[in-house]
Design a protein around this motif. Structure first.
Motif, PDB file in Angstrom:
ATOM      1  N   GLY A 122       0.794  -1.210   0.000  1.00 47.42           N
ATOM      2  CA  GLY A 122       0.000   0.000   0.000  1.00 47.42           C
ATOM      3  C   GLY A 122       0.831   1.266   0.000  1.00 47.42           C
ATOM      4  O   GLY A 122       0.306   2.360  -0.208  1.00 47.42           O
ATOM      5  N   ARG A 123       2.143   1.099   0.235  1.00 51.66           N
ATOM      6  CA  ARG A 123       3.047   2.249   0.201  1.00 51.66           C
ATOM      7  C   ARG A 123       4.237   1.938  -0.696  1.00 51.66           C
ATOM      8  O   ARG A 123       5.370   2.336  -0.424  1.00 51.66           O
ATOM      9  CB  ARG A 123       3.533   2.584   1.610  1.00 51.66           C
ATOM     10  CG  ARG A 123       2.432   2.978   2.585  1.00 51.66           C
ATOM     11  CD  ARG A 123       3.022   3.326   3.933  1.00 51.66           C
ATOM     12  NE  ARG A 123       3.978   4.436   3.829  1.00 51.66           N
ATOM     13  CZ  ARG A 123       4.799   4.787   4.831  1.00 51.66           C
ATOM     14  NH1 ARG A 123       4.777   4.121   5.972  1.00 51.66           N
ATOM     15  NH2 ARG A 123       5.637   5.784   4.674  1.00 51.66           N
ATOM     16  N   ALA A 124       3.981   1.207  -1.770  1.00 49.71           N
ATOM     17  CA  ALA A 124       5.066   0.759  -2.643  1.00 49.71           C
ATOM     18  C   ALA A 124       5.850   1.933  -3.225  1.00 49.71           C
ATOM     19  O   ALA A 124       7.035   1.795  -3.552  1.00 49.71           O
ATOM     20  CB  ALA A 124       4.516  -0.109  -3.762  1.00 49.71           C
ATOM     21  N   GLY A 125       5.200   3.080  -3.359  1.00 47.79           N
ATOM     22  CA  GLY A 125       5.892   4.241  -3.893  1.00 47.79           C
ATOM     23  C   GLY A 125       7.023   4.724  -3.014  1.00 47.79           C
ATOM     24  O   GLY A 125       7.907   5.451  -3.468  1.00 47.79           O
ATOM     25  N   ALA A 126       7.015   4.321  -1.729  1.00 41.05           N
ATOM     26  CA  ALA A 126       8.068   4.717  -0.804  1.00 41.05           C
ATOM     27  C   ALA A 126       9.239   3.749  -0.803  1.00 41.05           C
ATOM     28  O   ALA A 126      10.240   3.992  -0.114  1.00 41.05           O
ATOM     29  CB  ALA A 126       7.492   4.832   0.608  1.00 41.05           C
ATOM     30  N   CYS A 127       9.125   2.663  -1.542  1.00 41.11           N
ATOM     31  CA  CYS A 127      10.166   1.636  -1.558  1.00 41.11           C
ATOM     32  C   CYS A 127      11.224   1.975  -2.606  1.00 41.11           C
ATOM     33  O   CYS A 127      10.897   2.318  -3.748  1.00 41.11           O
ATOM     34  CB  CYS A 127       9.571   0.268  -1.891  1.00 41.11           C
ATOM     35  SG  CYS A 127       8.235  -0.258  -0.794  1.00 41.11           S
ATOM     36  N   GLU A 128      12.491   1.876  -2.222  1.00 39.21           N
ATOM     37  CA  GLU A 128      13.555   2.071  -3.197  1.00 39.21           C
ATOM     38  C   GLU A 128      13.571   0.908  -4.185  1.00 39.21           C
ATOM     39  O   GLU A 128      13.421  -0.251  -3.797  1.00 39.21           O
ATOM     40  CB  GLU A 128      14.905   2.163  -2.505  1.00 39.21           C
ATOM     41  CG  GLU A 128      15.127   3.417  -1.701  1.00 39.21           C
ATOM     42  CD  GLU A 128      16.565   3.536  -1.239  1.00 39.21           C
ATOM     43  OE1 GLU A 128      17.434   3.867  -2.063  1.00 39.21           O
ATOM     44  OE2 GLU A 128      16.815   3.281  -0.051  1.00 39.21           O
TER      45      GLU A 128
END
Length: 272
Positions: free
Chosen positions: A224-230
């Protein structure tokens, strides 16, 4: 005919993944490189195979960050042995090694056509490892896949360490079954470290069993927060993970490398 026979003999003896593996000189490390093994630092790295990279260069990449534990995927047993030897001989870093081969593959690992090299996962650890187990998943998909598990000590505590490589992309159903098998094994341990190439982004439904039993070492990376993953690959996806159970991260870094299409991930661990 004689020339062809000699060429085949050389290929059998050397294997396709050996270029640079016997190079006698250490590659200079950057100024920020660790001087010795860093306690409580763990790393995962898909070596890329077949990529014909030098094992000296691979060893230098590992030596730069000098983790206590290193999980390697797409690893040939012969390459890992040479990497371990280069780490000790060229950089003074001494590691124990365990192999988790799931198939024999002449095209990737060389050897004789009738006796190909072993291919799969491997673990390097500065501390001794015990109780090694290699498990092949019931369904590997287009290629046999599995996990290697050992017990070692990190931060003075016994930790069960898993290293895996899930099925290739576009095989979601297969990966779901593999993740379920792996999560079941991880859940049996109070403290566990799970390293590997999962071939799936954090929001992928097939990784749900892992998220139930462990957390990514990157505290901002969650479903749900994949955009925050490098991202961890050259194609700008996060496929590589350091999952923790009963442990907490103190720092997490993604390091691009010219020697693989996957980046290096390393995490420094603290007390739970």
């Amino acid at each position: 005919m004689l020339a062809g026979a000699l060429a085949l003999a050389c290929l059998v003896l050397v294997g396709p993944s050996a270029p640079g593996g016997g190079a006698p000189f250490a590659r200079a490390l950057p100024a920020y490189a660790a001087a010795e093994v860093v306690p409580n630092r763990v790393m995962t790295w898909n070596l890329c195979n077949p990529c014909e990279e030098s094992n000296v260069d691979r060893a230098a990449e590992i030596a730069t960050y000098a983790p206590q534990v290193v999980g390697l995927q797409e690893a040939c047993e012969g390459d890992v042995r040479r990497i371990r030897d280069h780490l000790e001989r060229l950089y003074g870093l001494v590691y124990h090694v365990e192999y988790g081969a799931v198939l024999e593959h002449w095209g990737r690992c060389g050897g004789a056509p009738w006796n190909p090299g072993d291919f799969g996962q491997a673990l390097l650890s500065a501390a001794p490892m015990t109780d090694p187990v290699t498990v092949e998943y019931p369904d590997g998909g287009s290629e046999d896949r599995g996990y290697l598990a050992v017990t070692t000590r990190i931060g003075g505590q016994a930790v069960r360490v898993f290293n895996t490589h899930l099925a290739q992309r576009r095989q979601e159903t297969v990966r779901a079954g593999q993740a379920d098998v792996l999560a079941g094994a991880v859940a049996e341990h109070e403290r566990a470290l799970v390293l590997g190439d999962f071939n799936a982004v954090p929001d992928a439904p097939e990784l749900a069993p892992l998220w139930k039993v462990a957390a990514d070492a990157d505290p901002g990376c969650r479903p749900g927060r994949a955009g925050a993953c490098e991202v961890t690959t050259d194609w700008h996806s996060k496929f590589d993970y350091v999952f923790l159970r009963g442990m907490v991260p103190r720092g997490h870094r993604v390091r691009p490398t010219p020697y693989s299409d996957h980046h290096l991930l390393h995490t420094d661990l603290g007390a739970a």
